[in-house]
Design an enzyme around this catalytic site. Structure first.
Site, short mmCIF file in Angstrom:
data_model
loop_
_atom_site.label_atom_id
_atom_site.label_comp_id
_atom_site.label_asym_id
_atom_site.label_seq_id
_atom_site.Cartn_x
_atom_site.Cartn_y
_atom_site.Cartn_z
N ARG A 1 5.81 5.71 106.14
CA ARG A 1 7.11 5.33 105.57
C ARG A 1 8.22 5.90 106.43
O ARG A 1 8.43 7.12 106.47
CB ARG A 1 7.25 5.82 104.12
CG ARG A 1 8.62 5.48 103.53
CD ARG A 1 8.68 5.52 102.01
NE ARG A 1 8.55 6.85 101.46
CZ ARG A 1 8.80 7.15 100.17
NH1 ARG A 1 9.18 6.19 99.33
NH2 ARG A 1 8.65 8.38 99.73
N ASP B 1 10.14 15.01 94.92
CA ASP B 1 10.76 14.67 96.19
C ASP B 1 12.24 14.39 95.92
O ASP B 1 12.75 14.69 94.83
CB ASP B 1 10.04 13.52 96.90
CG ASP B 1 10.19 12.16 96.20
OD1 ASP B 1 10.98 12.06 95.23
OD2 ASP B 1 9.53 11.21 96.64
#
Length: 526
Positions: free
Chosen positions: A160, A440
């Site tokens: 990603r 996150d």
């Protein structure tokens, strides 16, 4: 004058990544596409102004023919046909090896929300990816002496890159910072694509934070140019797009269509999606959410968007991936640990029962929990045959607010979690265990977004108190004392809490909502 300038310090092995040919490749992408990237970011800002003025997201009239048309995405590679459990995590070496070995079908290694984008994290992450495909990823931890070695059947690797909104300030091209997206993608693709193909896999990517099909079109054009530059057939790259912004949920068909030669699926990026719902509708008081713990996937706008994602993907021959289970094992408390795992089990049963083709977990110990559910409810490799023609989602369903309450306890928890995450991020850590959850950047975004909205509108809590700047300051001071007690005075004093507190305060009390906390926070780590 055309120039390429490295502004970050060089360290051991960096020259293996930052070769002249690799930098020329990244620069070619930047020169071809950065102006369009900036135009699309400006279009985001203009759209936000319309939302702030009261407009709501909608299905686009001009793309109705795409939604009603009969078309499908290109065939899915063999090693992506079974994605029942995927694990995600940052790009550090130990994490990469452990995740590849953990028994998940796929490992998404993350330069975005689970990575603090320090120069060293980004380049060392690229070294780790290069070493994985060169067969040199094994290493011994100098601190513990423990050896880490890649096993015989590693997970499929998907990378990603950062979203379109982020820059890489340590590489300047023609006097401008490089796009973080093009930097991460370009270096990874240039160094590894042919080795991945030779190994029987391919260059696979997860694309974050898209807000429109035009942003998907930009990625498609990047892919086409990159493949041609390396002499690879168009369609070699395969991407999964995270539907983690509210506008993107209204353009799922269109995003699949724009990337149809390259896309293999969409993913319910649930935490960022909640943040985006708050952010996009922040100026509209009626859309304020209850406590974060009450905003669950089985209800209201989250339920609607996940069902629409399944129906849309399967109609087009693409995978519909479920969302993240962020729980981590609760040490020394078997009852609490089983309660956490039971939540994960129920969440995955909902996903598999609805027709998702796989799911995400954040910790290796959750892989067997999720795997058992999908093995039981999805004995076949995927559920592409589950059409969900019974699902009919209208615009209003995608905007339905969860019923629930707001509490001062939820307000305080948002402060504690938000500040602790930002503090760790400033120290270079992007995936942070907080209160038995692997957090996150999305969680910190939700935390400060909820506080911003509650304070702005003076919303009431169930105990009769009202959100205000004064209440925020009182709670911030008290909660930081609590955090100091939890992490220890020494760790608190030696950390970056003053900067984290200042940033969290500024974001929470700002007159104008800041789009992403990682943008101002990045200035503190460059």
């Amino acid at each position: 004058m055309a120039t390429i300038a490295i502004r970050g310090a060089m360290a051991a092995r960096y020259e293996e990544i930052l070769t002249r040919d690799a930098l020329d490749f990244v620069a070619s992408l930047q020169r071809a596409f950065n102006s369009r990237r900036k135009e699309l970011l400006a279009a985001r800002a203009e759209r936000q102004k319309r939302f702030d003025a009261g407009e709501l997201p909608r299905f686009l009239p001009e793309t109705a023919a795409i939604r009603s048309g009969e078309w499908r995405v290109a065939p899915i590679p063999h090693d992506l046909l079974d994605r029942r459990v995927e694990i995600t995590g940052p790009v550090d070496r130990k994490m990469v090896i452990n995740a590849l070995n953990c028994g998940a079908k796929v490992f998404m290694t993350d330069f975005e929300d689970a990575n603090s984008p320090t120069w060293s994290n980004n380049i060392e992450g690229q070294i780790n990816l290069k070493d994985r495909w060169d067969g040199k990823i094994d290493f011994t931890d100098p601190a513990s002496g423990k050896a880490y070695k890649l096993g015989p059947n590693p997970a499929v690797l998907i990378v990603r890159p950062r979203g379109w909104h982020l820059d890489e300030s340590h590489l300047e091209i023609d006097g401008e910072p490089c796009s973080g997206s093009l930097f991460d993608f370009g270096l990874c693709f240039f160094h590894n694509a042919k080795k991945q193909i030779a190994a029987g896999s391919g260059p696979y990517f997860y694309l974050p934070k898209l807000e429109s099909h035009l942003e998907a079109r930009l990625w498609n054009d990047v892919f086409v140019m990159a493949q041609k530059a390396l002499g690879l057939p168009v369609g070699t790259i395969k991407a999964t797009v995270l539907i983690e912004t509210l506008p993107a949920a209204f353009e799922m068909d269109e995003i699949l269509f724009e990337l149809k030669d390259h896309i293999v699926g969409l993913n319910c990026g649930r935490w960022d999606y909640i943040f985006s719902f708050i952010k996009k509708l922040a100026a509209q008081k009626d859309y304020a959410l209850p406590d974060r713990s009450q905003v669950v996937m089985g209800k209201a706008f989250l339920r609607a968007y996940s069902l629409l994602l399944i129906k849309t993907c399967h109609k087009r021959g693409a995978f519909a991936m479920g969302g993240m289970a962020a729980q981590i094992p609760v040490k020394n408390n078997p009852a609490a640990n089983e309660a956490a795992f039971a939540k994960v089990r129920a969440d995955k049963e909902r996903e598999a029962g609805d027709g998702h083709d796989g799911t995400w977990v954040a910790h290796p110990d959750l892989v067997p929990v999720a795997m058992e559910v999908f093995n039981r409810l999805m004995p076949q490799p995927n559920q592409l045959g589950v059409a969900r023609n019974d699902v009919n989602i209208a615009e209003k369903d995608l905007l339905e607010v969860h019923a629930g309450t707001r509490s001062i306890e939820g307000f305080r928890e948002n402060i504690r979690v938000g500040v602790q995450y930002i503090e760790a991020w400033l120290r270079g850590r992007g995936a942070v265990p907080i209160y038995n959850m692997m957090e996150d950047a999305a969680t910190a975004e939700i935390s400060r977004a909820q506080i911003w909205q509650q304070v702005k509108y003076g919303l009431d809590f169930v105990d009769g108190t009202k959100a205000s700047p004064g209440l925020f300051e009182t709670c911030l001071k008290e909660e930081m004392e609590r955090v100091k007690g939890e992490v220890g005075a020494e760790a608190f004093e030696k950390g970056r809490f003053p900067e984290a507190i200042e940033l969290f305060r500024n974001l929470s009390l700002a007159s104008r909502f800041e789009d992403f906390l990682t943008v101002p926070a990045y200035q503190k780590i460059v």
